[in-house]
Motif scaffolding. Structure first.
Motif, PDB file in Angstrom:
ATOM      1  N   ILE A 208       0.826  -1.205   0.000  1.00 13.27           N
ATOM      2  CA  ILE A 208       0.000   0.000   0.000  1.00 13.27           C
ATOM      3  C   ILE A 208       0.865   1.262   0.000  1.00 13.27           C
ATOM      4  N   GLU A 209       2.011   1.199   0.659  1.00  8.56           N
ATOM      5  CA  GLU A 209       2.894   2.371   0.706  1.00  8.56           C
ATOM      6  C   GLU A 209       3.339   2.779  -0.702  1.00  8.56           C
ATOM      7  N   GLY A 210       3.693   1.793  -1.521  1.00 13.58           N
ATOM      8  CA  GLY A 210       4.106   2.089  -2.889  1.00 13.58           C
ATOM      9  C   GLY A 210       2.976   2.677  -3.711  1.00 13.58           C
ATOM     10  N   TRP A 211       1.777   2.125  -3.553  1.00 14.04           N
ATOM     11  CA  TRP A 211       0.600   2.640  -4.245  1.00 14.04           C
ATOM     12  C   TRP A 211       0.308   4.071  -3.829  1.00 14.04           C
ATOM     13  N   CYS A 212       0.354   4.344  -2.535  1.00 12.52           N
ATOM     14  CA  CYS A 212       0.045   5.679  -2.044  1.00 12.52           C
ATOM     15  C   CYS A 212       1.109   6.689  -2.466  1.00 12.52           C
ATOM     16  N   SER A 213       2.355   6.258  -2.533  1.00  9.54           N
ATOM     17  CA  SER A 213       3.425   7.145  -3.004  1.00  9.54           C
ATOM     18  C   SER A 213       3.190   7.524  -4.458  1.00  9.54           C
ATOM     19  N   TRP A 214       2.786   6.533  -5.262  1.00  6.95           N
ATOM     20  CA  TRP A 214       2.476   6.807  -6.673  1.00  6.95           C
ATOM     21  C   TRP A 214       1.317   7.785  -6.787  1.00  6.95           C
ATOM     22  N   LEU A 215       0.263   7.536  -6.015  1.00  5.69           N
ATOM     23  CA  LEU A 215      -0.932   8.370  -6.102  1.00  5.69           C
ATOM     24  C   LEU A 215      -0.646   9.796  -5.643  1.00  5.69           C
ATOM     25  N   GLU A 216       0.034   9.957  -4.530  1.00  2.00           N
ATOM     26  CA  GLU A 216       0.322  11.306  -4.038  1.00  2.00           C
ATOM     27  C   GLU A 216       1.194  12.068  -5.028  1.00  2.00           C
ATOM     28  N   ALA A 217       2.176  11.385  -5.626  1.00  2.00           N
ATOM     29  CA  ALA A 217       3.028  12.044  -6.624  1.00  2.00           C
ATOM     30  C   ALA A 217       2.222  12.501  -7.832  1.00  2.00           C
ATOM     31  N   GLU A 218       1.265  11.686  -8.263  1.00  2.80           N
ATOM     32  CA  GLU A 218       0.425  12.058  -9.404  1.00  2.80           C
ATOM     33  C   GLU A 218      -0.474  13.245  -9.066  1.00  2.80           C
ATOM     34  N   VAL A 219      -0.993  13.282  -7.843  1.00  2.00           N
ATOM     35  CA  VAL A 219      -1.818  14.416  -7.415  1.00  2.00           C
ATOM     36  C   VAL A 219      -0.997  15.696  -7.435  1.00  2.00           C
ATOM     37  N   ARG A 220       0.214  15.638  -6.906  1.00  2.00           N
ATOM     38  CA  ARG A 220       1.064  16.824  -6.859  1.00  2.00           C
ATOM     39  C   ARG A 220       1.454  17.283  -8.256  1.00  2.00           C
ATOM     40  N   LYS A 221       1.725  16.339  -9.154  1.00  2.00           N
ATOM     41  CA  LYS A 221       2.049  16.713 -10.538  1.00  2.00           C
ATOM     42  C   LYS A 221       0.857  17.383 -11.204  1.00  2.00           C
ATOM     43  N   TRP A 222      -0.316  16.842 -10.951  1.00  2.00           N
ATOM     44  CA  TRP A 222      -1.543  17.412 -11.512  1.00  2.00           C
ATOM     45  C   TRP A 222      -1.744  18.843 -11.025  1.00  2.00           C
ATOM     46  N   GLN A 223      -1.541  19.041  -9.753  1.00  2.00           N
ATOM     47  CA  GLN A 223      -1.727  20.367  -9.172  1.00  2.00           C
ATOM     48  C   GLN A 223      -0.676  21.356  -9.653  1.00  2.00           C
ATOM     49  N   ALA A 224       0.470  20.817 -10.046  1.00  2.00           N
ATOM     50  CA  ALA A 224       1.530  21.678 -10.569  1.00  2.00           C
ATOM     51  C   ALA A 224       1.359  21.954 -12.061  1.00  2.00           C
ATOM     52  N   GLY A 225       0.305  21.426 -12.652  1.00  2.00           N
ATOM     53  CA  GLY A 225       0.050  21.654 -14.068  1.00  2.00           C
ATOM     54  C   GLY A 225       0.874  20.795 -14.997  1.00  2.00           C
ATOM     55  N   LYS A 226       1.339  19.646 -14.460  1.00  2.00           N
ATOM     56  CA  LYS A 226       2.177  18.772 -15.280  1.00  2.00           C
ATOM     57  C   LYS A 226       1.425  17.525 -15.713  1.00  2.00           C
ATOM     58  N   ARG A 227       0.154  17.686 -16.001  1.00  2.00           N
ATOM     59  CA  ARG A 227      -0.674  16.543 -16.380  1.00  2.00           C
ATOM     60  C   ARG A 227      -0.220  15.942 -17.705  1.00  2.00           C
ATOM     61  N   ASN A 228      -0.162  14.632 -17.730  1.00  2.00           N
ATOM     62  CA  ASN A 228       0.110  13.907 -18.965  1.00  2.00           C
ATOM     63  C   ASN A 228      -1.042  14.150 -19.925  1.00  2.00           C
ATOM     64  N   PRO A 229      -0.813  14.704 -21.123  1.00  2.00           N
ATOM     65  CA  PRO A 229      -1.919  14.998 -22.045  1.00  2.00           C
ATOM     66  C   PRO A 229      -2.645  13.762 -22.529  1.00  2.00           C
ATOM     67  N   GLU A 230      -2.074  12.580 -22.296  1.00  2.00           N
ATOM     68  CA  GLU A 230      -2.737  11.352 -22.740  1.00  2.00           C
ATOM     69  C   GLU A 230      -3.556  10.728 -21.619  1.00  2.00           C
ATOM     70  N   ALA A 231      -3.586  11.368 -20.448  1.00  2.00           N
ATOM     71  CA  ALA A 231      -4.317  10.785 -19.325  1.00  2.00           C
ATOM     72  C   ALA A 231      -5.805  10.754 -19.622  1.00  2.00           C
ATOM     73  N   GLY A 232      -6.475   9.781 -19.010  1.00  2.00           N
ATOM     74  CA  GLY A 232      -7.932   9.662 -19.193  1.00  2.00           C
ATOM     75  C   GLY A 232      -8.271   8.653 -20.246  1.00  2.00           C
ATOM     76  N   MET A 233      -9.497   8.160 -20.220  1.00  2.00           N
ATOM     77  CA  MET A 233      -9.950   7.164 -21.185  1.00  2.00           C
ATOM     78  C   MET A 233     -10.253   7.801 -22.515  1.00  2.00           C
ATOM     79  N   ARG A 234      -9.986   7.051 -23.552  1.00  2.00           N
ATOM     80  CA  ARG A 234     -10.300   7.531 -24.906  1.00  2.00           C
ATOM     81  C   ARG A 234     -11.170   6.504 -25.597  1.00  2.00           C
TER      82      ARG A 234
END
Length: 234
Positions: A208-234
């Protein structure tokens, strides 16, 4: 917990034909607000709610979290999440086996995103329908449990193709099932070479620690405006 302690919002089927356009619009709005939306999917019984409770326990002191529990009926999961101390709402889909972007928007409006860092949509338990609709999520995660078998990426290719991360849950029972972790990884990456794969056990907390580290890092990147343009379902 009494049923009256959980707010229930009845979700109606979207009337918008262009779901992808609606999803991208919602994604942009959430990005501007700094709210990260995680779409969490799995088959029934794979361990979504237990994993989510572990995640909340690990991250609630560093992230402001809200949860939308989608189901055809009942408020069992929302009551469980409410007990963790985060904002939660139950979404009744009225028989629909998935949520689309407009339905997700209705849920977010009912939940309220002001002051949130992370909004989690626990989608309806299903390996088919939820994969077909972009919800407007920042990232898509799915849980595959060991008892389901390592062949699911071959049987349900779209689900594994649209996910940014795959959590392989219930690894504590690996000795009792014919589940080949290497074969599963290979099958997932055949469908989606970029997918992260993390073995976990929501019951014991392993991984769970590894999963939560991944998730928190993605949240912070999103908030910093560094969203992957391919994110989301297509």
């Amino acid at each position: 917990m009494d049923r009256k302690d959980v707010r229930i919002l009845e979700i109606k089927q979207s009337v918008f034909a262009d779901n992808d356009k609606q999803a991208e619009g919602l994604r942009q709005e959430l990005r501007e607000k700094g709210v990260f939306l995680l779409n969490l999917m799995s088959s029934p019984g794979a361990g979504k709610t237990t994993t989510l409770l572990r995640t909340i326990e690990a991250l609630k002191d560093t992230l402001r979290i809200g949860v939308m529990e989608a189901d055809i009926d009942s408020d069992v999961d929302a009551r469980a999440i409410s007990g963790s101390g985060v904002k939660a709402i139950q979404l009744h889909t009225g028989g629909m086996c998935h949520l689309d972007a407009q339905m997700t928007r209705q849920g977010l409006e009912g939940l309220g995103t002001d002051g949130l860092d992370l909004a989690v949509l626990e989608n309806v338990g299903n390996l088919v329908c939820p994969a077909e609709f972009d919800t407007g999520a920042s990232k898509n995660a799915m849980i595959l449990s060991v008892p389901e078998g390592d062949d699911k990426p071959l049987k349900y290719p779209l689900m594994f193709s649209v996910c940014d991360i795959v959590l392989i849950n219930k690894i504590d029972v690996l000795p009792y099932f014919d589940f080949d972790m290497d074969r599963c990884r290979e099958s997932v990456h055949m469908r989606n070479p970029k997918a992260e794969i993390l073995p976990i056990c929501a019951r014991t907390g392993e991984g769970i620690e590894g999963w939560c580290s991944w998730l928190e890092a993605e949240v912070r990147k999103w908030q910093a405006g560094k969203r992957n343009p391919e994110a989301g379902m297509r």
